[in-house]
Design an enzyme around this catalytic site. Structure first.
Site, PDB file in Angstrom:
ATOM      1  N   GLU A  50       0.936  -1.172   0.258  1.00 50.50           N
ATOM      2  CA  GLU A  50      -0.012  -0.038   0.026  1.00 50.50           C
ATOM      3  C   GLU A  50       0.975   1.057   0.017  1.00 50.50           C
ATOM      4  O   GLU A  50       1.995   1.149   0.695  1.00 50.50           O
ATOM      5  CB  GLU A  50      -0.896   0.087   1.508  1.00 50.50           C
ATOM      6  N   HIS A  71      -7.060 -10.468   5.553  1.00 51.78           N
ATOM      7  CA  HIS A  71      -6.847 -10.498   4.018  1.00 51.78           C
ATOM      8  C   HIS A  71      -5.798 -11.456   3.476  1.00 51.78           C
ATOM      9  O   HIS A  71      -6.242 -12.123   2.702  1.00 51.78           O
ATOM     10  CB  HIS A  71      -6.479  -9.078   3.556  1.00 51.78           C
ATOM     11  N   LYS A 105       0.657   1.081  -5.014  1.00 55.02           N
ATOM     12  CA  LYS A 105      -0.403   0.263  -4.258  1.00 55.02           C
ATOM     13  C   LYS A 105      -0.388  -0.957  -5.198  1.00 55.02           C
ATOM     14  O   LYS A 105      -0.570  -0.910  -6.581  1.00 55.02           O
ATOM     15  CB  LYS A 105      -1.620   0.945  -4.360  1.00 55.02           C
TER      16      LYS A 105
HETATM   17  C1  BG6 Z   1      -8.057  -2.662   5.345  1.00 53.00           C
HETATM   18  C2  BG6 Z   1      -7.112  -2.091   6.437  1.00 53.00           C
HETATM   19  O1  BG6 Z   1      -8.934  -3.734   6.031  1.00 53.00           O
HETATM   20  O2  BG6 Z   1      -7.650  -2.930   4.396  1.00 53.00           O
HETATM   21  C3  BG6 Z   1      -6.401  -0.927   5.982  1.00 53.00           C
HETATM   22  O3  BG6 Z   1      -7.750  -1.983   7.910  1.00 53.00           O
HETATM   23  C4  BG6 Z   1      -6.072  -1.231   4.622  1.00 53.00           C
HETATM   24  O4  BG6 Z   1      -5.163  -0.526   6.809  1.00 53.00           O
HETATM   25  C5  BG6 Z   1      -7.086  -1.729   3.797  1.00 53.00           C
HETATM   26  O5  BG6 Z   1      -5.464   0.053   4.235  1.00 53.00           O
HETATM   27  C6  BG6 Z   1      -6.639  -2.236   2.333  1.00 53.00           C
HETATM   28  O6  BG6 Z   1      -7.676  -2.342   1.358  1.00 53.00           O
HETATM   29  P1  BG6 Z   1      -7.378  -2.141  -0.240  1.00 53.00           P
HETATM   30  O7  BG6 Z   1      -8.793  -2.789  -0.657  1.00 53.00           O
HETATM   31  O8  BG6 Z   1      -7.264  -0.741  -0.239  1.00 53.00           O
HETATM   32  O9  BG6 Z   1      -6.204  -3.277  -0.405  1.00 53.00           O
END
Ligand code: BG6
Length: 498
Positions: A222, A246, A351
């Site tokens: 990220e 995740h 990202k």
């Molecule tokens: C969330 C986390 O579950 O997922 C965040 O709490 C993170 O810290 C986010 O930034 C990332 O999600 P995505 O969909 O942008 O990859």
């Protein structure tokens, strides 16, 4: 209104949705925009009603104005169809409520009585410590019925014990078959595609094991930092915030055995088997196979950004990790001896979420010895951005002077260019639609959450025993140097080009 489900049957989307935390960040950024997209696509039943609940005292008109503003901020201008917007805002109702005392909940029961006998979905976009109270108050106030469902956001707890307490409290009111635990990664289009890719393509089905795969790599990088969430994040850290949910869900979808069918429990039973087979941590793995990092000041996207300890509200002594990389594995017949290298961090150069399946080399190699390093196929599954799947294959380099020189190139399926007219929906659109239809296969079952915590807890305990500070990495880099050494010690490297 009815929607065709995965097996072609239909399920109704006619519900009453009560959204707790309707003025919070997630609701404004994700939930209302997702509900609006469902409206725009004609997927919301005309009778479906939406009730926003928040502590703040808003008149209904002001609430609607606030949601209108959020939609103008988070939905692309060309998607803000004015008729759909008008229809959507007209569905909204609002009640001010102190979530912690039962007194105000009668307002929800009264709102319900106005409706037809349709299921109620309660969406808790609030801190997990409130889940138990809210469920109890809803029950005590007579706002629920036998069909009511509850949707809860992560993080569910802080460790196995606290998550069990929260799940117990929810379970006193809602049976597991009506609890929808969100992991928004499961709603991402390419994550769902993992199931199609693996189980609809015999080409991969036959190769998906330790005989053919040398290792698996998962990177979830990220660019963002803490985004004003220091208080929450510092208690959690990247392991609890990203890996426990995740990344482990991605590991499950890659490693699970084929389910007997696409029913929620058939899929979740297979995922739980993977979680139970995750390699436990031992003390000697900590220094070698696990790297924790914390970002310092640096540059991301050409912009200077502060270090983690300089963020607003920071405790300058904090040892919380903003990056974690590890080598783990799944101890079963399919995956014996196949390392899973996983890493995730904040303030990385891009990202990027991708999974790379590295296939084994040919048993006997006949081409130029200096090209031997090229000689293995890779399947690159890009979750975001630019969702796509690429299979790296080797072909002969063209030209009279090339002899049998090899060239590596992708067989590439880029979803945006292959299906240009199809908008890739946000994860929350899919998840909200599935809740409305009462389908649980994209939601996390209690035992999944708890096995994931059990595994993470063992690592956290070992970290706490060692009490070592995380390694530093400058914002805008791919993490501490040690995370590169962790994989190169096995003669491999992280895959960064696509
Ligand atoms: C969330 C986390 O579950 O997922 C965040 O709490 C993170 O810290 C986010 O930034 C990332 O999600 P995505 O969909 O942008 O990859």
């Amino acid at each position: 209104m009815s929607q065709a489900n995965r097996s072609g049957q239909t399920a109704s989307t006619e519900i009453d949705l009560a959204l707790f935390g309707a003025l919070g960040d997630l609701a404004q950024r994700k939930l209302f925009p997702a509900l609006f997209q469902l409206e725009r696509e004609g997927l919301l039943d005309p009778n479906t009603r939406l009730l926003g609940l928040a502590r703040q005292d808003y008149e209904l008109e002001d609430f609607r104005k606030q949601i209108d503003k959020a939609l103008h901020t988070y939905v692309k201008a060309e998607e803000l169809d004015s008729e759909a917007l008008e229809r959507f805002l007209a569905r909204l109702d609002f009640r001010q409520l102190d979530f912690t005392t039962v007194d105000g909940y009668a307002a929800i029961r009264e709102w319900r009585q106005d409706g037809l006998a349709r299921p109620m979905v309660v969406y808790l976009s609030v801190a997990a410590k409130l889940y138990g109270d809210i469920c109890r108050h809803l029950d005590a106030s007579g706002s629920l019925d036998e069909q009511s469902r509850v949707v809860v956001e992560k993080p569910i707890g802080y460790d196995l014990e606290s998550s069990a307490e929260i799940n117990d409290a929810i379970g006193e009111v809602f049976p597991e078959s009506r609890v929808y635990r969100i992991d928004h990664y499961l709603g991402k289009e390419t994550v769902q595609n993992l199931i199609a890719l693996r189980f609809a393509n015999p080409l991969f089905g036959t190769q998906w094991n330790q005989n053919h795969i040398s290792h698996v790599e998962i990177s979830v990088a990220e660019q963002v930092g803490i985004e004003g969430r220091w208080g929450y994040f510092d208690e959690a850290g990247q392991l609890r915030d990203m890996v426990q949910n995740h990344l482990l869900q991605l590991v499950c979808l890659i490693a699970m055995d084929p389910p007997a069918n696409l029913d929620a429990d058939a899929i979740r039973d297979e995922k739980v088997k993977v979680l139970k087979a995750l390699k436990p941590f031992t003390d000697d793995m900590l220094g070698r196979d696990v790297v924790r990092g914390q970002y310092t000041a640096g540059t991301v996207n050409g912009k200077s950004v502060p270090g983690y300890l300089e963020e607003e509200g920071a405790n300058t002594e904090s040892h919380t990790e903003t990056f974690v990389a590890m080598k783990t594995g799944v101890s079963n017949w399919r995956w014996a001896g196949v390392p899973f290298y996983i890493r995730t961090g904040k303030r990385m150069p891009e990202k990027l979420s991708q999974i790379i399946i590295h296939f084994r080399q040919q048993p006997h190699y006949i081409f130029d010895p200096d090209q031997r390093g090229l000689a293995a196929n890779k399947l690159v599954i890009r979750l975001q951005p630019e969702e796509g799947i690429a299979l790296e294959v080797l072909t002969k380099d063209s030209g009279l002077d090339k002899g049998m020189r090899l060239r590596r190139g992708p067989l590439h399926l880029d979803f945006n260019s292959a299906f240009p007219k199809t908008r890739i929906p946000d994860a929350y659109e899919r998840l909200l639609l599935e809740v409305m239809k009462g389908q649980q296969y994209l939601f996390v079952r209690r035992d999944e959450v708890e096995h994931a915590w059990k595994w993470c807890d063992s690592l956290i305990e070992a970290w706490n025993d060692r009490a070592e500070p995380p390694r530093r990495y400058p914002a805008g880099s791919w993490g501490p140097v040690a995370s590169i050494a962790m994989i190169t010690q096995d003669g491999r490297s992280w895959y960064e080009d696509y």
